[in-house]
Design a protein around this motif. Structure first.
Motif, PDB file in Angstrom:
ATOM      1  N   LEU A 118       4.603  -1.192   4.786  1.00 46.31           N
ATOM      2  CA  LEU A 118       3.376  -0.855   4.076  1.00 46.31           C
ATOM      3  C   LEU A 118       2.350  -0.286   5.053  1.00 46.31           C
ATOM      4  CD1 LEU A 118       2.959  -4.024   1.812  1.00 46.31           C
ATOM      5  CD2 LEU A 118       3.970  -1.815   1.177  1.00 46.31           C
ATOM      6  N   SER A 119       1.533   0.605   4.568  1.00 44.79           N
ATOM      7  CA  SER A 119       0.508   1.229   5.397  1.00 44.79           C
ATOM      8  C   SER A 119      -0.552   0.201   5.817  1.00 44.79           C
ATOM      9  CB  SER A 119      -0.168   2.363   4.624  1.00 44.79           C
ATOM     10  OG  SER A 119       0.765   3.362   4.288  1.00 44.79           O
ATOM     11  N   VAL A 122      -2.805  -2.128   3.337  1.00 40.42           N
ATOM     12  CA  VAL A 122      -2.190  -2.303   2.020  1.00 40.42           C
ATOM     13  C   VAL A 122      -1.643  -3.721   1.895  1.00 40.42           C
ATOM     14  CG1 VAL A 122      -0.340  -1.563   0.469  1.00 40.42           C
ATOM     15  CG2 VAL A 122      -1.624   0.132   1.797  1.00 40.42           C
ATOM     16  N   ARG A 123      -2.081  -4.425   0.884  1.00 40.98           N
ATOM     17  CA  ARG A 123      -1.595  -5.780   0.620  1.00 40.98           C
ATOM     18  C   ARG A 123      -1.177  -5.860  -0.842  1.00 40.98           C
ATOM     19  NH1 ARG A 123      -1.828  -5.364   5.212  1.00 40.98           N
ATOM     20  NH2 ARG A 123      -2.932  -6.613   6.777  1.00 40.98           N
ATOM     21  N   LEU A 124      -0.018  -6.396  -1.097  1.00 42.67           N
ATOM     22  CA  LEU A 124       0.508  -6.495  -2.459  1.00 42.67           C
ATOM     23  C   LEU A 124       0.675  -7.956  -2.838  1.00 42.67           C
ATOM     24  CD1 LEU A 124       3.323  -3.765  -2.303  1.00 42.67           C
ATOM     25  CD2 LEU A 124       0.924  -3.472  -2.982  1.00 42.67           C
ATOM     26  N   GLU A 129       3.253  -4.248  -7.898  1.00 41.76           N
ATOM     27  CA  GLU A 129       2.067  -3.467  -7.553  1.00 41.76           C
ATOM     28  C   GLU A 129       2.428  -2.187  -6.797  1.00 41.76           C
ATOM     29  OE1 GLU A 129      -0.808  -5.940  -5.600  1.00 41.76           O
ATOM     30  OE2 GLU A 129      -0.902  -7.354  -7.272  1.00 41.76           O
ATOM     31  N   LYS A 133       1.908   3.638  -6.545  1.00 38.21           N
ATOM     32  CA  LYS A 133       1.696   3.911  -5.126  1.00 38.21           C
ATOM     33  C   LYS A 133       2.486   5.144  -4.692  1.00 38.21           C
ATOM     34  CE  LYS A 133      -0.751   0.125  -4.170  1.00 38.21           C
ATOM     35  NZ  LYS A 133      -0.857  -0.459  -5.504  1.00 38.21           N
ATOM     36  N   GLY A 178      -3.468   6.505   5.598  1.00 36.76           N
ATOM     37  CA  GLY A 178      -3.687   6.089   4.228  1.00 36.76           C
ATOM     38  C   GLY A 178      -3.384   7.162   3.205  1.00 36.76           C
ATOM     39  N   GLN A 181       0.995   4.998   0.868  1.00 35.27           N
ATOM     40  CA  GLN A 181       0.805   3.544   1.002  1.00 35.27           C
ATOM     41  C   GLN A 181       1.973   2.836   1.679  1.00 35.27           C
ATOM     42  OE1 GLN A 181      -0.319   5.140  -2.229  1.00 35.27           O
ATOM     43  NE2 GLN A 181      -2.008   5.294  -0.751  1.00 35.27           N
TER      44      GLN A 181
END
Length: 342
Positions: A118-119, A122-124, A129, A133, A178, A181
């Motif tokens: 993940l970039s 970025v938090r999932l 989710e 993206k 960014g 994602q």
């Protein structure tokens, strides 16, 4: 009598007993090997050259370093070299095109070096989710299957994830800014994005979606993949002793990889020209092991199904048509734990 250098003599003495055992003389001593300059596909070749492990086996191969397994497809497929390194997909393409090139040994299980990061920022809360993206990937590579597997495990719609095709270095930059994602790809690109603040989400063998590593069962990985040693059928038939000598040299190199990893990594850095931190991550993630095993065949079947789905093969090429156990058996029968169905 062959005149060994001091370095070669030390290497010969350090090799396991089975490497020094008497065997039939190689049919030819000098030949080209197409080797990919990375620790997934080229580690044993690099170490055999660095520690002069070919000479005790009576061969002096010319190593032609390339940048990717795509070069192996072109060069070996065109008949310009008899031996090369590639991945499971390389053999699938050869098999799908019915080219007389077969895998004579695995080099490593490389599933842990394929993954999804993940970039930065970025938090999932849940994998669903990912819907909506933008994720960078490199078209023509099987890491895209990680998304399909995650969708199956966590019940989300993978078609709602926008895949953006770009090469891996571009993907690292885009993810760090960014613009996307996340990045699906392979090492050392995943490592470099993590160093820029990215977060590992999964590899082919381990889930990280809950913030901790959760290894997958060996028979239910997210992605199966191996690096391989390939040879033309003509050489398998007419020069088996030469190929056996080559495999024995790689067995000695593999012993250094598994028994003295710091020494191996230092040597790989000199040959492969990869910065030490990234190289260490990659070398520790790979599971280096030679031979023909059920795990190798599982990777072949996994990659075959994907190749058919993207139109790179008309039908899944049979393992029996793509692998030979002959050379591994000549080098050491213990290397063969899978047998073709008659």
């Amino acid at each position: 009598m062959t005149q060994f250098t001091r370095r070669a003599a030390i290497a010969a003495l350090a090799a396991p007993a089975f490497i020094r055992s008497a065997s039939a003389a190689p049919e030819t001593t000098t030949f080209d090997i197409i080797a990919v300059r990375d620790p997934q596909l080229g580690a044993q070749i690099a170490l055999a050259a660095e520690f002069d492990l070919f000479r005790p086996q009576g061969i002096t191969p010319n190593i032609r370093w390339t940048q990717s397994a795509a070069d192996t497809l072109t060069i070996m497929g065109g008949g310009s070299a008899p031996v090369g390194t590639g991945g499971s997909f390389t053999q699938v393409v050869f098999g799908g095109q019915r080219l007389p090139i077969r895998t004579i040994s695995a080099l490593a299980d490389i599933a842990e070096t394929q993954g999804f990061v993940l970039s930065p920022g970025v938090r999932l809360a849940h994998p669903r989710e990912l819907e909506g993206k933008r994720i960078a990937f490199t078209q023509g590579n099987s890491q895209v299957l990680l998304l399909a597997k995650l969708a199956s495990l966590y019940s989300f719609d993978a078609t709602k994830v926008q895949l953006v095709n770009m090469n891996q270095s571009e993907g690292v930059v885009a993810a760090s800014r960014g613009d996307v994602q996340g990045l699906m790809g392979w090492q050392p690109n995943l490592y470099r994005l993590i160093q820029l603040g990215g977060t590992m989400y999964c590899t082919g063998a381990t889930l990280h979606v809950n913030g901790r590593p959760e290894p997958r069962p060996a028979d239910d990985l997210l992605l199966f993949n191996h690096s391989t040693l390939l040879a033309s059928q003509e050489w398998i038939d007419s020069k088996p002793n030469t190929l056996t000598a080559l495999l024995k040299a790689l067995m000695a190199a593999n012993t250094i990889l598994t028994d003295d990893k710091p020494r191996a990594i230092a040597a790989l850095g000199r040959t492969l020209r990869i910065d030490a931190p990234a190289l260490e991550v990659m070398a520790n993630a790979n599971k280096y092991a030679l031979g023909i095993s059920p795990a190798l065949i599982a990777s072949h079947r996994f990659q075959s199904e994907w190749a058919v789905s993207i139109g790179r093969a008309p039908s899944p090429p049979r393992a029996e048509d793509c692998f030979t156990t002959r050379i591994a058996e000549m080098a050491d029968p213990a290397l063969v734990t899978w047998r073709p169905v008659a």
